[in-house]
Design a protein around this motif. Structure first.
Motif, short mmCIF file in Angstrom:
data_model
loop_
_atom_site.label_atom_id
_atom_site.label_comp_id
_atom_site.label_asym_id
_atom_site.label_seq_id
_atom_site.Cartn_x
_atom_site.Cartn_y
_atom_site.Cartn_z
N SER A 142 -14.62 -5.39 -24.69
CA SER A 142 -16.04 -5.36 -24.63
C SER A 142 -16.61 -6.46 -24.03
O SER A 142 -16.19 -7.56 -24.31
N GLN A 143 -17.81 -6.39 -23.62
CA GLN A 143 -18.65 -7.51 -23.13
C GLN A 143 -19.08 -8.26 -24.10
O GLN A 143 -19.04 -9.43 -23.47
N GLN A 144 -19.10 -7.95 -25.22
CA GLN A 144 -19.43 -8.70 -26.56
C GLN A 144 -18.47 -9.68 -26.78
O GLN A 144 -18.56 -11.04 -26.89
N THR A 145 -17.35 -9.33 -26.63
CA THR A 145 -16.00 -10.31 -26.84
C THR A 145 -16.10 -11.38 -25.70
O THR A 145 -15.74 -12.61 -26.05
N LEU A 146 -16.21 -10.76 -24.56
CA LEU A 146 -16.18 -11.65 -23.43
C LEU A 146 -17.30 -12.96 -23.40
O LEU A 146 -16.96 -14.12 -23.60
N ASP A 147 -18.27 -12.35 -23.83
CA ASP A 147 -19.54 -13.16 -23.96
C ASP A 147 -19.44 -14.38 -25.13
O ASP A 147 -19.56 -15.52 -25.20
N SER A 148 -18.60 -13.85 -26.15
CA SER A 148 -18.20 -14.99 -27.21
C SER A 148 -17.34 -15.58 -26.76
O SER A 148 -17.57 -17.07 -27.22
N TYR A 149 -16.42 -15.60 -26.24
CA TYR A 149 -15.54 -16.55 -25.49
C TYR A 149 -16.11 -17.57 -24.46
O TYR A 149 -15.91 -18.80 -24.32
#
Length: 388
Positions: free
Chosen positions: A143-150
């Motif tokens: 998900s885009q949310q996972t990428l944003d978290s990293y």
């Protein structure tokens, strides 16, 4: 019978003597003799008031001061483990003075370096994760949310790396600051700290370094004097004042270099009624030392027709100055005068005398008001030539 005649003769002689004494007293012969003795002329030496065009110098008491006087303080704390100079030495800008124990600061560098290396490794690992998750996000693998978290984690770790890098730089600078150097060329005072002394950062004065070339000579003048110079210079100090100051040292000898005015205080001191001036003098041989006293000499314009009298002709009584002049009938007359500057061994007279007056130069203490004088005329002292 013969004895009786002798006695009568003796009584007669005594009577005649007493009678003659009464006659002498009543006739005033003795008092007249005393008066004549009192009127005997007193021998003095006198000279005519000198009138000539005279260059007038003004003198002011000055004190040598360092242009830069810097208290040496350490930016770091610690014990002094080495001294590279002794008190009173001449030092140069950048010259090492003291070494503070740097062991703890070298340890701090190693610790900061390790912390930085660890945080940089963590950041590198997170940045690789970001790249992997970005590729997966493009194919909908995460998900885009996972990428944003990293990405956010990588930004945070980047900030940590920068903070650790700044800590390392600070540790390096602290270690460098354990070597204390001179900030200016000058001379270090003798009240420096000793080997082994503990210094506290920013509060312990380790020594004071005073610059010695050039130096200031600080002096003050009265409000009246300042106004006079300003008027002579049409609103500013005359060039002969500002750029041509001489210095007479305490041994009476003239300093060979000319000084110039560099600073004038913003106003008149309300307590002393004076204004402070700082003149700059080159001091290539370090001859002038802070704290020395000297006379600052300012040459004014030539005073036309100035009246001059010898300094030894002047008597001072209760802050008033007097001279004894010779009247037309050769009698002593005390005259109050107002004096200006000294010119050689003469005084410049501002008020109280004219060019035709004769002043008593020698024998002043032997005469008083109205004393008859026997005057010997002398010429002005040959040691005070015109133009001095």
């Amino acid at each position: 019978m013969r004895s009786t005649n002798t006695k009568r003769l003796y009584v007669g002689l005594v009577t005649i003597v007493i009678f003659l004494g009464i006659i002498v007293v009543r006739s005033g012969v003795l008092s007249k003799a005393k008066t004549d003795m009192g009127k005997q002329a007193v021998a003095v030496k006198a000279m005519q008031v000198v009138m000539r065009d005279t260059p007038v110098n003004s003198e002011f008491v000055g004190q040598v001061k360092a242009k830069n006087e810097i208290k040496i303080m350490s930016k770091v704390s610690g014990n002094i483990v080495a001294k590279m100079v002794n008190g009173g030495d001449t030092v140069y800008k950048g010259q090492p003075l003291f070494q503070i124990d740097n062991k703890q600061y070298r340890s701090a560098i190693n610790s900061a370096q390790a912390t930085l290396t660890k945080s940089q490794a963590t950041l590198n690992n997170t940045q690789r994760d970001v790249e992997r998750y970005r590729k997966l996000a493009e194919v909908k693998g995460v998900s885009q949310q996972t990428l944003d978290s990293y990405i956010s984690q990588a930004e945070e770790e980047t900030a940590t790396v920068e903070a650790n890098r700044a800590n390392l730089q600070q540790a390096i600078e602290d270690e460098q600051d354990t070597l204390i150097t001179s900030p200016v060329d000058g001379r270090i005072d003798v009240n420096d700290v000793s080997l082994g002394y503990y210094v506290a950062a920013g509060s312990t004065t380790m020594a004071t370094v005073s610059s010695v070339n050039p130096v200031w000579v600080q002096f003050s003048m009265s409000e009246t004097e300042y106004l006079k110079f300003i008027r002579d210079g049409n609103g500013s100090l005359p060039a002969t004042f500002k750029d041509h100051l001489k210095l007479i040292l305490s041994d009476g000898k003239e300093y060979p270099l000319i000084g110039h005015v560099e600073q004038i205080d913003r106003g008149i001191n309300s307590t002393t009624g004076t204004i402070t001036i700082k003149a700059c003098f080159d001091n290539p041989q370090n001859f002038l030392l802070p704290g020395m006293f000297a006379r600052v000499v300012v040459q004014e314009t030539v005073r036309p027709g100035a009246l001059l009298i010898p300094q030894k002709a002047v008597k001072e009584v209760l802050d008033n100055t007097f001279v004894t002049i010779v009247t037309g009938d050769n009698k002593a007359e005390s005259r109050q005068v107002k004096l200006g500057e000294k010119v050689g061994d003469m005084w410049l007279v501002e008020e109280g005398l004219s060019a035709t007056d004769l002043v008593v130069v020698e024998g002043i203490d032997k005469v008083k008001q109205g004393t008859q004088l026997q005057v010997t005329m002398i010429q002005p002292d040959a040691q005070t030539p015109a133009g001095q």
